[in-house]
Motif scaffolding. Structure first.
Motif, PDB file in Angstrom:
ATOM      1  N   ALA A 171       0.829  -1.212   0.000  1.00 55.32           N
ATOM      2  CA  ALA A 171       0.000   0.000   0.000  1.00 55.32           C
ATOM      3  C   ALA A 171       0.860   1.258   0.000  1.00 55.32           C
ATOM      4  N   THR A 172       1.946   1.252   0.793  1.00 57.56           N
ATOM      5  CA  THR A 172       2.783   2.445   0.872  1.00 57.56           C
ATOM      6  C   THR A 172       3.555   2.649  -0.419  1.00 57.56           C
ATOM      7  N   LEU A 173       4.007   1.575  -1.033  1.00 58.34           N
ATOM      8  CA  LEU A 173       4.706   1.701  -2.309  1.00 58.34           C
ATOM      9  C   LEU A 173       3.795   2.308  -3.370  1.00 58.34           C
ATOM     10  N   ALA A 174       2.540   1.879  -3.395  1.00 58.49           N
ATOM     11  CA  ALA A 174       1.591   2.441  -4.372  1.00 58.49           C
ATOM     12  C   ALA A 174       1.439   3.942  -4.163  1.00 58.49           C
ATOM     13  N   ALA A 175       1.273   4.364  -2.898  1.00 59.55           N
ATOM     14  CA  ALA A 175       1.135   5.794  -2.603  1.00 59.55           C
ATOM     15  C   ALA A 175       2.428   6.548  -2.885  1.00 59.55           C
ATOM     16  N   ALA A 176       3.577   5.927  -2.552  1.00 60.37           N
ATOM     17  CA  ALA A 176       4.867   6.575  -2.785  1.00 60.37           C
ATOM     18  C   ALA A 176       5.114   6.775  -4.272  1.00 60.37           C
ATOM     19  N   HIS A 177       4.706   5.804  -5.074  1.00 65.28           N
ATOM     20  CA  HIS A 177       4.913   5.929  -6.518  1.00 65.28           C
ATOM     21  C   HIS A 177       4.066   7.066  -7.096  1.00 65.28           C
ATOM     22  N   ARG A 178       2.892   7.264  -6.535  1.00 66.67           N
ATOM     23  CA  ARG A 178       2.070   8.385  -7.012  1.00 66.67           C
ATOM     24  C   ARG A 178       2.720   9.728  -6.683  1.00 66.67           C
TER      25      ARG A 178
ATOM     26  N   TRP B 134       6.102  10.187  -6.187  1.00 64.61           N
ATOM     27  CA  TRP B 134       7.499  10.279  -6.632  1.00 64.61           C
ATOM     28  C   TRP B 134       7.763   9.148  -7.625  1.00 64.61           C
ATOM     29  N   ALA B 135       7.182   9.278  -8.801  1.00 62.60           N
ATOM     30  CA  ALA B 135       7.154   8.173  -9.760  1.00 62.60           C
ATOM     31  C   ALA B 135       8.540   7.769 -10.241  1.00 62.60           C
ATOM     32  N   HIS B 136       9.493   8.690 -10.280  1.00 60.76           N
ATOM     33  CA  HIS B 136      10.815   8.364 -10.811  1.00 60.76           C
ATOM     34  C   HIS B 136      11.803   7.959  -9.718  1.00 60.76           C
ATOM     35  N   GLY B 137      11.366   7.907  -8.474  1.00 66.33           N
ATOM     36  CA  GLY B 137      12.271   7.581  -7.375  1.00 66.33           C
ATOM     37  C   GLY B 137      12.688   6.118  -7.369  1.00 66.33           C
ATOM     38  N   VAL B 138      13.844   5.860  -6.799  1.00 64.87           N
ATOM     39  CA  VAL B 138      14.373   4.500  -6.668  1.00 64.87           C
ATOM     40  C   VAL B 138      14.022   3.974  -5.275  1.00 64.87           C
ATOM     41  N   THR B 139      13.439   2.791  -5.232  1.00 67.36           N
ATOM     42  CA  THR B 139      13.063   2.162  -3.967  1.00 67.36           C
ATOM     43  C   THR B 139      13.633   0.751  -3.920  1.00 67.36           C
ATOM     44  N   VAL B 140      14.212   0.381  -2.777  1.00 68.13           N
ATOM     45  CA  VAL B 140      14.763  -0.958  -2.574  1.00 68.13           C
ATOM     46  C   VAL B 140      14.005  -1.596  -1.418  1.00 68.13           C
ATOM     47  N   ILE B 141      13.354  -2.718  -1.665  1.00 65.91           N
ATOM     48  CA  ILE B 141      12.576  -3.426  -0.649  1.00 65.91           C
ATOM     49  C   ILE B 141      13.199  -4.796  -0.438  1.00 65.91           C
ATOM     50  N   TRP B 142      13.695  -5.036   0.780  1.00 68.66           N
ATOM     51  CA  TRP B 142      14.285  -6.331   1.113  1.00 68.66           C
ATOM     52  C   TRP B 142      13.209  -7.239   1.722  1.00 68.66           C
ATOM     53  N   TYR B 143      13.333  -8.545   1.482  1.00 70.37           N
ATOM     54  CA  TYR B 143      12.387  -9.484   2.079  1.00 70.37           C
ATOM     55  C   TYR B 143      13.062 -10.853   2.256  1.00 70.37           C
ATOM     56  N   PRO B 144      12.683 -11.590   3.305  1.00 74.86           N
ATOM     57  CA  PRO B 144      13.162 -12.971   3.467  1.00 74.86           C
ATOM     58  C   PRO B 144      12.307 -13.914   2.639  1.00 74.86           C
ATOM     59  N   LEU B 145      12.898 -15.015   2.236  1.00 76.51           N
ATOM     60  CA  LEU B 145      12.189 -16.051   1.502  1.00 76.51           C
ATOM     61  C   LEU B 145      12.040 -17.274   2.400  1.00 76.51           C
ATOM     62  N   LYS B 146      10.810 -17.530   2.821  1.00 82.55           N
ATOM     63  CA  LYS B 146      10.556 -18.703   3.666  1.00 82.55           C
ATOM     64  C   LYS B 146       9.863 -19.798   2.878  1.00 82.55           C
ATOM     65  N   ASP B 147       8.891 -19.417   2.060  1.00 84.90           N
ATOM     66  CA  ASP B 147       8.248 -20.405   1.200  1.00 84.90           C
ATOM     67  C   ASP B 147       7.825 -19.712  -0.087  1.00 84.90           C
ATOM     68  N   ARG B 148       7.811 -20.478  -1.157  1.00 82.71           N
ATOM     69  CA  ARG B 148       7.548 -19.906  -2.483  1.00 82.71           C
ATOM     70  C   ARG B 148       6.095 -19.451  -2.638  1.00 82.71           C
ATOM     71  N   ALA B 149       5.163 -20.097  -1.954  1.00 82.37           N
ATOM     72  CA  ALA B 149       3.754 -19.723  -2.112  1.00 82.37           C
ATOM     73  C   ALA B 149       3.507 -18.308  -1.602  1.00 82.37           C
ATOM     74  N   THR B 150       4.020 -17.984  -0.415  1.00 82.27           N
ATOM     75  CA  THR B 150       3.871 -16.631   0.132  1.00 82.27           C
ATOM     76  C   THR B 150       4.527 -15.621  -0.781  1.00 82.27           C
ATOM     77  N   HIS B 151       5.712 -15.958  -1.257  1.00 85.78           N
ATOM     78  CA  HIS B 151       6.445 -15.038  -2.124  1.00 85.78           C
ATOM     79  C   HIS B 151       5.705 -14.823  -3.445  1.00 85.78           C
TER      80      HIS B 151
END
Length: 276
Positions: free
Chosen positions: A174-181, A183-200
């Motif tokens: 939700a925040t990424l969607a609002a942030a893109h509106r 600052w559409a040209h901004g660079v964003t890096v989102i880190w995440y752990p991988l526990k299972d492929r279904a969630t991902h």
């Protein structure tokens, strides 16, 4: 999934995340214009690999210590960033993203850090003393939006939560969607752990449906087959990565895969656009 960073400092996920973060910022700095670097979940900023938390898991043995034993020159910048907070040849301390970003600052660049946990924020202020970083103690997602657009034309937002809360992925989406509106040209890096492929896979689908044109997904799976119920790797979503970064990415990913593959496994690390 709880990912309290003091337990995992210097693990394989940190090696990948920080290697790519350094390369990304350096690619952006090929242009002279100022950058604003924002870290929404900054943590403590510096971690003792000999401390109780890190020793309990021993994950640095399969991460930063492997990178230090590997002579591949593609990891030189990463090793230099870690070495900068150590005096010996083998690292005792591990720099979090705040300390790494501070090392990359040019005089024209700005660094904004945020850590909601009061004890960690207090530690972070001490760790960052002597740097030009501004340290906030706010809700990460509120700060993310409040800081956009930044004072400079270009910048990077690093979103690196511990995933202690079950709604973290929904709040990021939700925040990424609002942030893109905003600052559409901004660079964003989102880190995440991988526990299972279904969630991902479900989360990737949610992000794809946002319709943001340029989102690169980097996935690092440690094992040749998923290990049930445990940490299987980590990844990054990178919004609007610069061309110089993406062009240099394939050999770096291969170097990271080779260094970090657990014994008996070849591992896998890939990069693909979400729209592909």
């Amino acid at each position: 999934m709880n990912y309290r960073h003091s337990f995992h400092a210097g693990n394989s996920a940190d090696v990948v995340k920080h290697s790519l973060l350094i390369a990304l910022v350096r690619a952006l700095q090929q242009k002279p214009g100022a950058l604003t670097l924002i870290d929404t979940h900054a943590g403590c900023g510096l971690y003792d690999l000999d401390g109780e938390d890190a020793q309990r898991t021993g994950e640095s043995l399969q991460g930063v210590l492997r990178a230090f034993a590997e002579p591949n020159p593609l990891l030189d910048d990463y090793r230099a960033a870690v070495q900068a907070v150590n005096s010996g040849t083998e690292p005792q301390f591990y720099p979090g993203s705040p300390r790494i970003l501070a090392q990359l600052l040019r005089p024209q660049d700005l660094l904004i850090l945020n850590e909601k946990h009061p004890e960690d924020a207090y530690t972070l202020r001490g760790v960052m003393r002597g740097t030009p970083a501004a340290v906030h103690e706010r809700d990460a997602y509120e700060l993310w939006l409040a800081m956009l657009p930044p004072r400079t034309a270009r910048g990077v937002v690093v979103v690196d939560p511990p995933y202690e809360q079950p709604d973290d992925r929904d709040r990021i989406t939700a925040t990424l969607a609002a942030a893109h509106r905003k600052w559409a040209h901004g660079v964003t890096v989102i880190w995440y752990p991988l526990k299972d492929r279904a969630t991902h896979t479900r989360w990737t689908g949610q992000l794809r449906r946002l319709g943001i044109p340029k989102v690169l997904g980097v996935e690092h799976w440690l094992y040749d087959a998923d290990q049930s119920g445990i940490y299987n790797g980590a990844g990054l979503y990178i919004v609007n990565p610069p061309y110089a970064f993406t062009q240099a990415l394939p050999p770096m990913l291969e170097a990271l895969r080779a260094v970090l593959a657990p014994e008996g496994h070849s591992g896998e690390i890939t990069a693909a656009w979400l729209g592909d």
